[in-house]
Scaffold this active site. Structure first.
Site, PDB file in Angstrom:
ATOM      1  N   LYS A  18       5.752  -4.623   1.129  1.00  0.00           N
ATOM      2  CA  LYS A  18       5.412  -4.481  -0.445  1.00  0.00           C
ATOM      3  C   LYS A  18       7.063  -4.022  -0.806  1.00  0.00           C
ATOM      4  CE  LYS A  18       0.817  -3.706  -0.976  1.00  0.00           C
ATOM      5  NZ  LYS A  18      -0.381  -2.851  -1.423  1.00  0.00           N
ATOM      6  N   TYR A  58      -3.505 -10.866  -7.754  1.00  0.00           N
ATOM      7  CA  TYR A  58      -4.457  -9.356  -7.767  1.00  0.00           C
ATOM      8  C   TYR A  58      -5.541  -9.574  -8.871  1.00  0.00           C
ATOM      9  CZ  TYR A  58      -1.289  -6.893  -4.484  1.00  0.00           C
ATOM     10  OH  TYR A  58      -0.838  -6.738  -3.348  1.00  0.00           O
ATOM     11  N   GLU A 135      -4.886 -16.049   0.466  1.00  0.00           N
ATOM     12  CA  GLU A 135      -3.644 -15.613   0.586  1.00  0.00           C
ATOM     13  C   GLU A 135      -2.513 -16.221   1.102  1.00  0.00           C
ATOM     14  OE1 GLU A 135      -6.067 -11.489  -0.417  1.00  0.00           O
ATOM     15  OE2 GLU A 135      -4.580 -11.605   1.336  1.00  0.00           O
TER      16      GLU A 135
HETATM   17  P1  CMP Z   1      -3.886  -3.305  -1.482  1.00  0.00           P
HETATM   18  O1  CMP Z   1      -5.154  -2.597  -0.898  1.00  0.00           O
HETATM   19  O2  CMP Z   1      -2.932  -3.921  -0.528  1.00  0.00           O
HETATM   20  O3  CMP Z   1      -4.086  -4.245  -2.639  1.00  0.00           O
HETATM   21  C1  CMP Z   1      -4.574  -3.493  -3.899  1.00  0.00           C
HETATM   22  C2  CMP Z   1      -3.573  -2.570  -4.322  1.00  0.00           C
HETATM   23  O4  CMP Z   1      -3.786  -1.957  -5.486  1.00  0.00           O
HETATM   24  C3  CMP Z   1      -3.544  -1.456  -3.222  1.00  0.00           C
HETATM   25  O5  CMP Z   1      -3.117  -2.203  -2.034  1.00  0.00           O
HETATM   26  C4  CMP Z   1      -2.538  -0.437  -3.871  1.00  0.00           C
HETATM   27  O6  CMP Z   1      -1.050  -0.868  -4.023  1.00  0.00           O
HETATM   28  C5  CMP Z   1      -3.162  -0.625  -5.409  1.00  0.00           C
HETATM   29  N1  CMP Z   1      -4.121   0.248  -5.545  1.00  0.00           N
HETATM   30  C6  CMP Z   1      -5.355   0.469  -5.065  1.00  0.00           C
HETATM   31  N2  CMP Z   1      -5.845   1.674  -5.359  1.00  0.00           N
HETATM   32  C7  CMP Z   1      -5.171   2.169  -6.510  1.00  0.00           C
HETATM   33  C8  CMP Z   1      -5.143   3.395  -7.145  1.00  0.00           C
HETATM   34  N3  CMP Z   1      -6.379   4.251  -7.317  1.00  0.00           N
HETATM   35  N4  CMP Z   1      -4.304   3.595  -8.130  1.00  0.00           N
HETATM   36  C9  CMP Z   1      -3.126   2.930  -8.011  1.00  0.00           C
HETATM   37  N5  CMP Z   1      -3.075   1.863  -7.117  1.00  0.00           N
HETATM   38  C10 CMP Z   1      -3.952   1.443  -6.487  1.00  0.00           C
END
Ligand code: CMP
Length: 146
Positions: A18, A58, A135
């Protein structure tokens, strides 16, 4: 005669290093950890998602309170997108990266080593074989996959 080799989709996962990983100069260290853990890189590029790309990628999170912040974060700079191959790729890669929240991640995992917070968590790993295929296809054409 040309030999056609069919590869099992279940052996592949999709990852993104990222924007925070790229900004902090961690591309090399993270890729080293991934390949040392037995993953073969079958597609890879440095790219930057548009806002529309990130909103689509997303979309499953669009009702979540962090959706806007997530789209902003994922589009603020380049990422490294890659498709990785290994037996049991999806599960093994999620073990290698650790939990979403780096504060809870196991010692030695990529998020424990390189992530700052639950929102800026260094790497993405697909959560299922179906999503790995979706993806991967989002970022790579067929002839970019080896
Ligand atoms: P990832 O699991 O790769 O994909 C979804 C993303 O959302 C996660 O990584 C984080 O970057 C973001 N994310 C998940 N939970 C939270 C949270 N509670 N607050 C902010 N960002 C989040």
């Amino acid at each position: 005669m040309r030999k056609i080799i069919y590869k099992m989709a279940t052996n592949r996962t999709f990852t993104m290093l990222k924007p925070d990983s790229v900004e902090k100069g961690n591309i090399g260290a993270i890729l080293e950890k991934i390949t040392a853990s037995g993953f073969r890189i079958v597609a890879m590029k440095l790219t930057q998602m548009t806002i529309a790309d990130a909103q689509a990628f997303y979309a499953v999170h669009r009702e979540r309170p962090f959706y806007g912040e997530l789209v902003e974060y994922m589009t603020r700079g380049p990422i490294v997108a890659a498709i990785l191959e290994k037996d049991n790729a999806v599960e093994d890669f999620r073990t290698l990266i650790g939990t979403t929240n780096p504060a809870e991640a196991a010692e030695g995992t990529i998020r424990k080593l390189y992530a700052d917070s639950i929102s800026e968590n260094a790497v993405h790993g697909s959560d299922s074989d179906d999503n790995a295929a979706i993806e991967g296809a989002f970022h790579f054409s067929g002839r970019e996959q080896f």
